[in-house]
Motif scaffolding. Sequence first.
Motif, PDB file in Angstrom:
ATOM      1  N   UNK A  74      44.552  23.317  43.402  1.00  0.00           N
ATOM      2  CA  UNK A  74      43.152  23.312  42.962  1.00  0.00           C
ATOM      3  C   UNK A  74      42.254  22.930  44.132  1.00  0.00           C
ATOM      4  N   UNK A  75      42.604  21.855  44.819  1.00  0.00           N
ATOM      5  CA  UNK A  75      41.825  21.410  45.966  1.00  0.00           C
ATOM      6  C   UNK A  75      41.831  22.437  47.092  1.00  0.00           C
ATOM      7  N   UNK A  76      42.976  23.060  47.313  1.00  0.00           N
ATOM      8  CA  UNK A  76      43.074  24.096  48.348  1.00  0.00           C
ATOM      9  C   UNK A  76      42.171  25.286  48.010  1.00  0.00           C
ATOM     10  N   UNK A  77      42.138  25.666  46.739  1.00  0.00           N
ATOM     11  CA  UNK A  77      41.317  26.801  46.321  1.00  0.00           C
ATOM     12  C   UNK A  77      39.828  26.487  46.474  1.00  0.00           C
ATOM     13  N   UNK A  78      39.434  25.285  46.086  1.00  0.00           N
ATOM     14  CA  UNK A  78      38.026  24.892  46.203  1.00  0.00           C
ATOM     15  C   UNK A  78      37.595  24.857  47.662  1.00  0.00           C
ATOM     16  N   UNK A  79      38.501  24.444  48.538  1.00  0.00           N
ATOM     17  CA  UNK A  79      38.192  24.301  49.958  1.00  0.00           C
ATOM     18  C   UNK A  79      37.807  25.626  50.609  1.00  0.00           C
ATOM     19  N   UNK A  80      38.248  26.737  50.029  1.00  0.00           N
ATOM     20  CA  UNK A  80      37.934  28.049  50.606  1.00  0.00           C
ATOM     21  C   UNK A  80      37.116  28.914  49.650  1.00  0.00           C
ATOM     22  N   UNK A  81      36.608  28.315  48.581  1.00  0.00           N
ATOM     23  CA  UNK A  81      35.879  29.070  47.565  1.00  0.00           C
ATOM     24  C   UNK A  81      34.426  29.305  47.960  1.00  0.00           C
ATOM     25  N   UNK A  82      33.786  30.197  47.207  1.00  0.00           N
ATOM     26  CA  UNK A  82      32.355  30.456  47.383  1.00  0.00           C
ATOM     27  C   UNK A  82      31.529  29.809  46.274  1.00  0.00           C
ATOM     28  N   UNK A  83      32.191  29.186  45.322  1.00  0.00           N
ATOM     29  CA  UNK A  83      31.495  28.518  44.234  1.00  0.00           C
ATOM     30  C   UNK A  83      32.493  27.809  43.339  1.00  0.00           C
ATOM     31  N   UNK A  84      32.004  26.801  42.608  1.00  0.00           N
ATOM     32  CA  UNK A  84      32.857  26.017  41.716  1.00  0.00           C
ATOM     33  C   UNK A  84      32.181  25.853  40.361  1.00  0.00           C
TER      34      UNK A  84
END
Length: 210
Positions: A74-84
Amino acid sequence: MSKKIVVVNAGPRKGWNTDTLITEAAKGAESKGAEIIRFDLFRLERYTGCISCFGCKREKNKGRCVCKDGLTPVLDAIRTADGLIIGSPNYLSEPTASFRALYERLIFQSLTYNVENPCCNQNVIPVLFVMTSNAPDTMYSGLVQNYQQTLERFVGPTKTLISGDTLQLKDYSKTDWQWTMFDPESKQKRHETVFPQEMKKAFEMGAEMV
């Protein structure tokens, strides 16, 4: 390239209020071409909140939680995301413990304890924070504002959506206890009239994020 929006459900009840609103927000983002990556915190492998190991304060791990468990992807995905997009029901005047576990690790990994540069997050992204509650939404404006301010400081510009006085059960008469605090007919009416408007708002906010 399509934008990647991470959607996090910090509530346990599939198909109910929190799940419904963040799903609508995700649909709004998808309507603008976003790719959705979704996590349901209550269905992940075992995890904890921050264990205060300070591994994220070492230069080689700067801005990255080093604790490896169910929250790592989850943290890894947020770190490279464009929005949460993240949603939680209110339990005893706070978001769920699952929300808090992610929140602690998401925020603390970017906290530097440096006055000149207190945040080391390099991926500033928009956030939509959704909170649902069986109590009136006016009770939680201050609480949600506090989370909003912290998310804005360490993740990115944050918008909020509070859905209060929500329907908790399909049939209140089938409970073993006398839930005299609630008016089931009023709850049902609100669910049929106001909640669809909140669903529409969630959709629009998800679309705006993209």
